[in-house]
Design a protein around this motif. Structure first.
Motif, PDB file in Angstrom:
ATOM      1  N   LYS A 161       0.824  -1.205   0.000  1.00  0.00           N
ATOM      2  CA  LYS A 161       0.000   0.000   0.000  1.00  0.00           C
ATOM      3  C   LYS A 161       0.860   1.256   0.000  1.00  0.00           C
ATOM      4  O   LYS A 161       2.029   1.237   0.408  1.00  0.00           O
ATOM      5  N   ILE A 162       0.244   2.325  -0.458  1.00  0.00           N
ATOM      6  CA  ILE A 162       0.864   3.646  -0.470  1.00  0.00           C
ATOM      7  C   ILE A 162       0.028   4.577   0.395  1.00  0.00           C
ATOM      8  O   ILE A 162      -1.195   4.642   0.237  1.00  0.00           O
ATOM      9  N   ILE A 163       0.692   5.289   1.294  1.00  0.00           N
ATOM     10  CA  ILE A 163       0.066   6.398   2.009  1.00  0.00           C
ATOM     11  C   ILE A 163       0.645   7.669   1.411  1.00  0.00           C
ATOM     12  O   ILE A 163       1.868   7.846   1.368  1.00  0.00           O
ATOM     13  N   THR A 164      -0.206   8.535   0.920  1.00  0.00           N
ATOM     14  CA  THR A 164       0.271   9.757   0.282  1.00  0.00           C
ATOM     15  C   THR A 164      -0.382  10.970   0.945  1.00  0.00           C
ATOM     16  O   THR A 164      -1.565  10.949   1.275  1.00  0.00           O
ATOM     17  N   ILE A 165       0.403  12.009   1.174  1.00  0.00           N
ATOM     18  CA  ILE A 165      -0.038  13.185   1.935  1.00  0.00           C
ATOM     19  C   ILE A 165       0.153  14.446   1.103  1.00  0.00           C
ATOM     20  O   ILE A 165       1.208  14.645   0.496  1.00  0.00           O
ATOM     21  N   ASP A 166      -0.869  15.293   1.080  1.00  0.00           N
ATOM     22  CA  ASP A 166      -0.741  16.598   0.428  1.00  0.00           C
ATOM     23  C   ASP A 166      -1.620  17.593   1.167  1.00  0.00           C
ATOM     24  O   ASP A 166      -2.696  17.233   1.660  1.00  0.00           O
ATOM     25  N   LYS A 167      -1.180  18.818   1.225  1.00  0.00           N
ATOM     26  CA  LYS A 167      -1.930  19.837   1.960  1.00  0.00           C
ATOM     27  C   LYS A 167      -3.029  20.496   1.132  1.00  0.00           C
ATOM     28  O   LYS A 167      -3.888  21.194   1.665  1.00  0.00           O
ATOM     29  N   ASN A 168      -3.014  20.272  -0.201  1.00  0.00           N
ATOM     30  CA  ASN A 168      -3.948  20.961  -1.089  1.00  0.00           C
ATOM     31  C   ASN A 168      -5.183  20.110  -1.340  1.00  0.00           C
ATOM     32  O   ASN A 168      -5.186  19.208  -2.178  1.00  0.00           O
ATOM     33  N   GLU A 169      -6.267  20.411  -0.654  1.00  0.00           N
ATOM     34  CA  GLU A 169      -7.493  19.621  -0.782  1.00  0.00           C
ATOM     35  C   GLU A 169      -8.154  19.795  -2.142  1.00  0.00           C
ATOM     36  O   GLU A 169      -8.946  18.952  -2.584  1.00  0.00           O
ATOM     37  N   GLU A 170      -7.827  20.875  -2.856  1.00  0.00           N
ATOM     38  CA  GLU A 170      -8.430  21.125  -4.164  1.00  0.00           C
ATOM     39  C   GLU A 170      -7.975  20.115  -5.218  1.00  0.00           C
ATOM     40  O   GLU A 170      -8.614  19.988  -6.266  1.00  0.00           O
ATOM     41  N   LEU A 171      -6.884  19.409  -4.957  1.00  0.00           N
ATOM     42  CA  LEU A 171      -6.370  18.447  -5.928  1.00  0.00           C
ATOM     43  C   LEU A 171      -6.935  17.042  -5.727  1.00  0.00           C
ATOM     44  O   LEU A 171      -6.709  16.156  -6.558  1.00  0.00           O
ATOM     45  N   GLU A 172      -7.673  16.825  -4.660  1.00  0.00           N
ATOM     46  CA  GLU A 172      -8.110  15.479  -4.308  1.00  0.00           C
ATOM     47  C   GLU A 172      -9.031  14.863  -5.370  1.00  0.00           C
ATOM     48  O   GLU A 172      -8.942  13.674  -5.673  1.00  0.00           O
TER      49      GLU A 172
END
Length: 213
Positions: free
Chosen positions: A84-95
């Motif tokens: 599995k991959i856990i991926t983190i980003d702060k920009n919710e607009e890209l989800e």
């Protein structure tokens, strides 16, 4: 930024595996709809990430900096079926865009997304990781390293992107340039820290490979 002569760079790209169609589509849509599309890993580096993952055969991957999910899908190509991959980003607009391509890829069930501050999220993760990709805000690279180093399995790999920073790391330092200052310190850290062995590859904007001892 390309550090090789253009003809050599083109030759390298033309004699490396071509990216899958889904990544071409994601690249096209990113350039059409998203700010700063140059943040994409791109076809050549994406193939590097993919083949490294296939060599490492990691069960758990952590990606710090999802952007539109291009590199996520490159890593997914090398996952075992129970990985599995856990991926983190702060920009919710890209989800939404990320999810569109994660669903199409066939890897949706293996990808877990977090939206928010990685410095706050990483300490809550219980997994031990075989592969970590650091590709977020450069001013926090050292913080990310310190947060993930004790979450790595022995022999695990930490990949750090943009470590040549368009050549700024060998130019006169602007005292106001925090990102370059941190990257200089980060490159020194991973080269000297006794917990890892490191090689800096001059691939595109610089990719550091650090193996945890």
């Amino acid at each position: 930024m390309h550090f090789l002569p253009e003809k050599i760079d083109n030759y390298v790209v033309n004699h490396s595996q071509e990216e899958p169609q889904i990544l071409k589509d994601l690249t096209r849509e990113t350039w059409q709809k998203v700010l700063n599309p140059r943040m994409l890993s791109g076809a050549f580096q994406g193939r590097v990430l993919s083949i490294l993952t296939k060599i490492i055969n990691p069960k758990n991957i952590l990606e710090i900096g999802t952007y539109t999910g291009y590199s996520t899908l490159c890593f997914a190509e090398g996952l075992p079926k129970n990985g599995k991959i856990i991926t983190i980003d702060k920009n919710e607009e890209l989800e939404t865009l990320q999810n569109k391509y994660f669903e199409q890829s066939g890897y949706r069930k293996q990808i877990t997304q977090f939206v928010g501050n990685a410095i706050e999220i990483i300490p809550t993760l219980q997994e031990k990781f075989d592969l970590v990709f650091i590709d977020a805000d450069k001013s926090n690279y050292i913080n990310y390293f310190n947060l993930i180093i004790d979450k790595m399995n022995p022999g695990g790999i930490i990949l750090s992107d943009n470590v040549l920073w368009s050549g700024k790391i060998v130019a006169a330092l602007d005292p106001k340039d925090k990102d370059t200052k941190v990257l200089l310190a980060y490159n020194k850290l991973v080269n000297e820290d006794a917990r890892v062995e490191t090689v800096l590859l001059p691939i595109r904007d610089g990719l550091t490979v650090s193996r945890v001892l």
